[in-house]
Write an enzyme that holds these catalytic residues in place. Sequence first.
Site, PDB file in Angstrom:
ATOM      1  N   GLU A 118       0.730  -1.123  -0.188  1.00  0.00           N
ATOM      2  CA  GLU A 118       0.108  -0.025  -0.074  1.00  0.00           C
ATOM      3  C   GLU A 118       0.929   1.142  -0.047  1.00  0.00           C
ATOM      4  O   GLU A 118       0.348   2.402   0.252  1.00  0.00           O
ATOM      5  CB  GLU A 118      -1.060   0.095   1.235  1.00  0.00           C
ATOM      6  CG  GLU A 118      -1.887  -1.179   1.345  1.00  0.00           C
ATOM      7  CD  GLU A 118      -3.069  -1.024   0.306  1.00  0.00           C
ATOM      8  OE1 GLU A 118      -3.204   0.027  -0.598  1.00  0.00           O
ATOM      9  OE2 GLU A 118      -4.017  -1.835   0.570  1.00  0.00           O
ATOM     10  N   HIS A 142      -2.888   1.628   8.697  1.00  0.00           N
ATOM     11  CA  HIS A 142      -3.972   0.693   7.952  1.00  0.00           C
ATOM     12  C   HIS A 142      -4.025  -0.530   8.663  1.00  0.00           C
ATOM     13  O   HIS A 142      -3.306  -0.862   8.927  1.00  0.00           O
ATOM     14  CB  HIS A 142      -3.722   0.647   6.524  1.00  0.00           C
ATOM     15  CG  HIS A 142      -4.705  -0.412   5.927  1.00  0.00           C
ATOM     16  ND1 HIS A 142      -5.954  -0.409   5.762  1.00  0.00           N
ATOM     17  CD2 HIS A 142      -4.184  -1.679   5.293  1.00  0.00           C
ATOM     18  CE1 HIS A 142      -6.538  -1.552   5.331  1.00  0.00           C
ATOM     19  NE2 HIS A 142      -5.707  -2.487   5.032  1.00  0.00           N
ATOM     20  N   HIS A 144      -6.704  -3.960   9.722  1.00  0.00           N
ATOM     21  CA  HIS A 144      -8.070  -4.735   9.349  1.00  0.00           C
ATOM     22  C   HIS A 144      -8.891  -4.845  10.594  1.00  0.00           C
ATOM     23  O   HIS A 144      -8.893  -6.071  11.550  1.00  0.00           O
ATOM     24  CB  HIS A 144      -7.342  -6.302   8.759  1.00  0.00           C
ATOM     25  CG  HIS A 144      -6.918  -5.891   7.685  1.00  0.00           C
ATOM     26  ND1 HIS A 144      -6.321  -7.182   6.899  1.00  0.00           N
ATOM     27  CD2 HIS A 144      -6.635  -5.118   6.665  1.00  0.00           C
ATOM     28  CE1 HIS A 144      -5.964  -6.864   5.633  1.00  0.00           C
ATOM     29  NE2 HIS A 144      -6.000  -5.643   5.664  1.00  0.00           N
ATOM     30  N   GLU A 172     -17.890   9.834  24.136  1.00  0.00           N
ATOM     31  CA  GLU A 172     -16.799  10.677  23.821  1.00  0.00           C
ATOM     32  C   GLU A 172     -16.240  10.792  22.362  1.00  0.00           C
ATOM     33  O   GLU A 172     -15.259  11.231  22.041  1.00  0.00           O
ATOM     34  CB  GLU A 172     -15.631  10.556  24.704  1.00  0.00           C
ATOM     35  CG  GLU A 172     -16.128  11.083  26.268  1.00  0.00           C
ATOM     36  CD  GLU A 172     -15.162  11.013  27.409  1.00  0.00           C
ATOM     37  OE1 GLU A 172     -14.075  10.698  27.249  1.00  0.00           O
ATOM     38  OE2 GLU A 172     -15.860  11.000  28.476  1.00  0.00           O
ATOM     39  N   HIS A 213     -12.866  -4.128   4.113  1.00  0.00           N
ATOM     40  CA  HIS A 213     -11.552  -4.308   4.142  1.00  0.00           C
ATOM     41  C   HIS A 213     -11.100  -3.757   5.345  1.00  0.00           C
ATOM     42  O   HIS A 213     -10.270  -4.653   6.211  1.00  0.00           O
ATOM     43  CB  HIS A 213     -10.782  -3.510   3.001  1.00  0.00           C
ATOM     44  CG  HIS A 213      -9.361  -3.784   2.827  1.00  0.00           C
ATOM     45  ND1 HIS A 213      -8.637  -3.630   1.786  1.00  0.00           N
ATOM     46  CD2 HIS A 213      -8.306  -4.073   3.673  1.00  0.00           C
ATOM     47  CE1 HIS A 213      -7.196  -3.723   1.715  1.00  0.00           C
ATOM     48  NE2 HIS A 213      -7.350  -4.025   3.128  1.00  0.00           N
TER      49      HIS A 213
END
Length: 286
Positions: A118, A142, A144, A172, A213
């Site tokens: 990525e 990133h 999962h 919150e 994803h």
Amino acid sequence: MNNIFGVRVMEEYIHMCSDGVRQGWHERNGGNLTYRMRGEEVAECRPYFRKEPGGWVPMGVQADNLKGEYFISTGSGKFLQNVSMEPQNNICIVEINENGDSYRIVWGLENGGRPTSEFPTHFMNHSVRKRVTDGANRVIYHAHTPYVIALTFVLPLKAEVFTRMLWKSATECCVVFPGGVGVVPWMVPGGAEIAKATCVQMEQYDAAVWAFHGLFVSGPDFDTAFGLMHTIEKAAQIASIALSASPDGKLRQVITDDNIRQIGKEFGVTLNEDVLNYRSEDGMYC
Ligand code: 2HA
Ligand code: ZN
């Protein structure tokens, strides 16, 4: 410690990989983390750089505002759970060239490899976040996150719907992400399309849901980026449990829009009004 792992930024980076693994967000090679280094951090790490850096690798993307920058990155296909055990084989430091369109490895991935699959997506999003935050944002992460993924099967894939549901999942939340979260529809991972679509969201939001994803977040430092990921995922967990527990998928009572406005006022945060004013057609989703 007289090696690169004694440098604070490397310690913090490795610590964050382990934190994500502990949360269960990084099965196999899932997820990736990049950090745009400060000049003084590069200087502290430089004595440990390879004698001969790797060759320049074109990225297929370009950013003027990232020319000459250095990034720490997880390795493509590497498991985040192995980072703390063998950082030198699972992460790397890359330097960006003077055109802002290629990288070369200056440290790490000693057994071979390249930065995360990525990386073009991270790179383009670093460019956006650096610009819109006047250089403050340095982390792109990133993961999962299972409950965020689960919600993408049941909620309309709209930023306003997701944000309202997540804000209203715990009191919150709206203080932690007052701007809201973006949503990217399903796309092939690692490609130019997901990079571009995520950039559109990251112009406005510091977090974007990737349908089916996971989640993609940005922040000024490791704690803030991790905290954002953690808060959104926990909110999604609560929403998933509440929606599953309800016999008709409807929620009997929720934190109201007025409640959210009150929190915004008391905590001195500017809430995204488009989200507060949004009404879903069937009124079902908060
Ligand atoms: O690094 O998570 O999206 C593996 C991935 C790609
Ligand atoms: Zn992924």
